[in-house]
Design an enzyme around this catalytic site. Structure first.
Site, PDB file in Angstrom:
ATOM      1  N   HIS A  46      37.760  90.009  40.761  1.00 37.67           N
ATOM      2  CA  HIS A  46      38.025  88.874  39.874  1.00 37.67           C
ATOM      3  C   HIS A  46      37.313  87.614  40.366  1.00 37.67           C
ATOM      4  O   HIS A  46      36.768  86.840  39.567  1.00 37.67           O
ATOM      5  CB  HIS A  46      39.538  88.634  39.781  1.00 37.67           C
ATOM      6  CG  HIS A  46      39.909  87.441  38.978  1.00 37.67           C
ATOM      7  ND1 HIS A  46      40.323  86.264  39.561  1.00 37.67           N
ATOM      8  CD2 HIS A  46      39.915  87.231  37.634  1.00 37.67           C
ATOM      9  CE1 HIS A  46      40.570  85.379  38.611  1.00 37.67           C
ATOM     10  NE2 HIS A  46      40.338  85.935  37.433  1.00 37.67           N
ATOM     11  N   GLU A  49      33.708  87.851  39.450  1.00 35.58           N
ATOM     12  CA  GLU A  49      33.532  87.565  38.014  1.00 35.58           C
ATOM     13  C   GLU A  49      33.347  86.069  37.794  1.00 35.58           C
ATOM     14  O   GLU A  49      32.460  85.628  37.047  1.00 35.58           O
ATOM     15  CB  GLU A  49      34.743  88.064  37.229  1.00 35.58           C
ATOM     16  CG  GLU A  49      34.694  87.738  35.744  1.00 35.58           C
ATOM     17  CD  GLU A  49      36.069  87.524  35.140  1.00 35.58           C
ATOM     18  OE1 GLU A  49      36.235  86.553  34.379  1.00 35.58           O
ATOM     19  OE2 GLU A  49      36.979  88.332  35.426  1.00 35.58           O
ATOM     20  N   HIS A  50      34.166  85.263  38.455  1.00 41.66           N
ATOM     21  CA  HIS A  50      34.042  83.808  38.341  1.00 41.66           C
ATOM     22  C   HIS A  50      32.728  83.314  38.932  1.00 41.66           C
ATOM     23  O   HIS A  50      32.044  82.465  38.345  1.00 41.66           O
ATOM     24  CB  HIS A  50      35.208  83.131  39.073  1.00 41.66           C
ATOM     25  CG  HIS A  50      36.488  83.113  38.293  1.00 41.66           C
ATOM     26  ND1 HIS A  50      37.238  81.967  38.092  1.00 41.66           N
ATOM     27  CD2 HIS A  50      37.167  84.107  37.661  1.00 41.66           C
ATOM     28  CE1 HIS A  50      38.311  82.244  37.383  1.00 41.66           C
ATOM     29  NE2 HIS A  50      38.297  83.549  37.120  1.00 41.66           N
ATOM     30  N   GLU A 126      45.101  79.620  38.433  1.00 42.41           N
ATOM     31  CA  GLU A 126      45.296  80.788  37.581  1.00 42.41           C
ATOM     32  C   GLU A 126      46.492  81.612  38.070  1.00 42.41           C
ATOM     33  O   GLU A 126      47.302  82.098  37.268  1.00 42.41           O
ATOM     34  CB  GLU A 126      44.023  81.631  37.558  1.00 42.41           C
ATOM     35  CG  GLU A 126      43.981  82.678  36.470  1.00 42.41           C
ATOM     36  CD  GLU A 126      42.635  83.377  36.386  1.00 42.41           C
ATOM     37  OE1 GLU A 126      42.523  84.315  35.571  1.00 42.41           O
ATOM     38  OE2 GLU A 126      41.698  83.002  37.119  1.00 42.41           O
TER      39      GLU A 126
END
Length: 412
Positions: A46, A49-50, A126
């Site tokens: 994740h 991905e950022h 998040e």
């Protein structure tokens, strides 16, 4: 028509030409997610991905965003338990731009130390957002219980402690050993020609060298149990789950039909019994999550703290009924039409067709036609569904998780 080419560096390129539309949807699919992590690098997929949107050798973060905005396109990404995807939808005459931009993320991302520091703060927010959203948090809590001891039980976002400790070299190692070769699939659907798409991909992704990691994937085993995450809330959030067929199991279509009947719509048994007839919950639904070699069936609902026992009793009665009684002809027909209708309407979108190309390749190694899927759905009978329910819903196989002001005794 669907076509497939494998590049010299192992990347699979698959496309479907749809000449009556003016869009193209393109996806880069990576066999990498939280399942491929461990307690030390959980959250890496994740985080990466950022980072791929934070700037490359050729483009700043603003340039990446504006390149698609300026041509009316859409660009996004998503990280899951088993896959990470990066996708673009653009007018067909901007195909070259889209391929070049996707490739730039994979071949030129800088992973700048300052950007890594800033992105840690973003992901902390998040994680806090999930912590503040009980109907999201209960799913992470449930899966950590259901798959405990296996990476499928790890949260996709990771933990604040682990994210804080990430180093650039750790992230690069994960990226450089997984986001390439046989772990990478490029798919496209829309108004394009396969040969031109392959030429563009070869030109842009052909330099992506290196060996993808070879690993032994441990088959997950569900571990039934009960647990409570106590929190002072107005509601108790409940998740009841059981093992289910995998994404490639011959029983997968029966499982989707069973899910549809139990809690997959407003006319389903659980919705009608718990919400409409008794008013015990505002939101109640069931869902099916098939992984490559295992599956999870879950039922979510939120109710008052004094109604937990009653609601759990109703859920168990509904599950027991599905094990002992055949679906009515009307229920079976309605479930089949719901699933077929959703599937066929979804196939009118280039986004969904692009996604289907990738999932078929990654799960089956071939393209499963819509006609084949419809035929398999129609072939499922009520007795097959009842037998599957009997395997899935054995009392000793159920996992129950609760989030809210409730004790574990209430889950008995």
């Amino acid at each position: 028509m669907v076509s497939k080419t494998i590049l010299d560096n192992g990347i699979r390129v698959i496309s479907e030409e749809i000449d009556h539309v003016r869009s193209v949807s393109i996806g880069a699919w990576v066999e990498g997610g939280s399942r491929h992590e461990n307690g030390l690098n959980n959250g890496a997929a994740h985080f990466i991905e950022h980072m791929l949107f934070k700037g490359t050798d050729r483009r700043s973060a603003f340039d990446i965003a504006s390149a698609i905005d300026s041509v009316g396109g859409v660009m996004n990404a998503a990280t899951g338990k088993e896959l990470t995807s990066f996708y673009i939808k653009i007018p067909d005459y901007h195909l070259e731009l889209a391929v070049d931009l996707l490739a730039d993320l994979f071949t030129g991302s800088r992973f700048d130390e300052k950007d890594i520091g800033r992105e840690k703060s973003v992901i902390f927010q998040e994680i806090r957002m999930v912590e503040d959203t009980p109907d999201d948090k209960i799913h992470d809590f449930f899966e950590s219980l259901f798959w405990r001891g296996h990476p499928l039980g790890l949260p996709i976002l990771g933990t604040k402690e682990r994210i804080e400790a990430f180093r650039r070299d750790e992230l690069l190692h994960f990226f450089q050993t997984r986001y390439r070769g046989r772990h990478l699939v490029l798919t496209a659907a829309g108004n394009l020609k396969h040969n031109r798409f392959v030429d563009l991909v070869r030109r842009s992704f052909g330099s992506l060298r290196g060996s993808s990691v070879c690993e032994r994937i441990e088959v997950p085993v569900a571990r039934p149990g009960k647990d409570v995450l106590w929190k002072e809330l107005e509601q108790v959030h409940l998740l009841i789950g059981s093992p289910a067929p995998s994404a490639v199991s011959p029983e997968r279509h029966a499982a989707f039909l069973l899910n549809s009947v139990l809690g997959g719509s407003m006319s389903s048994r659980l919705f009608q019994e718990i919400r409409e007839k008794r008013g015990l919950a505002y939101e109640v639904y069931s869902y099916l999550t098939p992984y490559m070699d295992a599956g999870l069936f879950g039922i979510y609902l939120g109710t008052g703290r004094d109604r937990v026992r009653e609601v759990l009793g109703l859920v168990r009665e509904c599950l027991e009924r599905s094990c002992s009684e055949l679906l009515t002809e009307e229920e079976l027909r309605s479930a089949k039409e719901l699933i077929k209708g959703n599937f066929l309407l979804g196939m009118e979108s280039t986004d969904n067709r692009m996604t289907a190309l990738a999932r078929n390749e990654l799960c089956f190694g071939r393209q499963v036609t819509p006609e084949e899927i419809i035929e398999q759905i129609e072939a499922v009978g009520s007795e097959q569904i009842r037998m599957l329910a009997g395997k899935m819903f054995r009392p000793e196989a159920l996992t129950v998780a609760a989030l809210g002001p409730v004790s574990e005794e209430a889950l008995a």
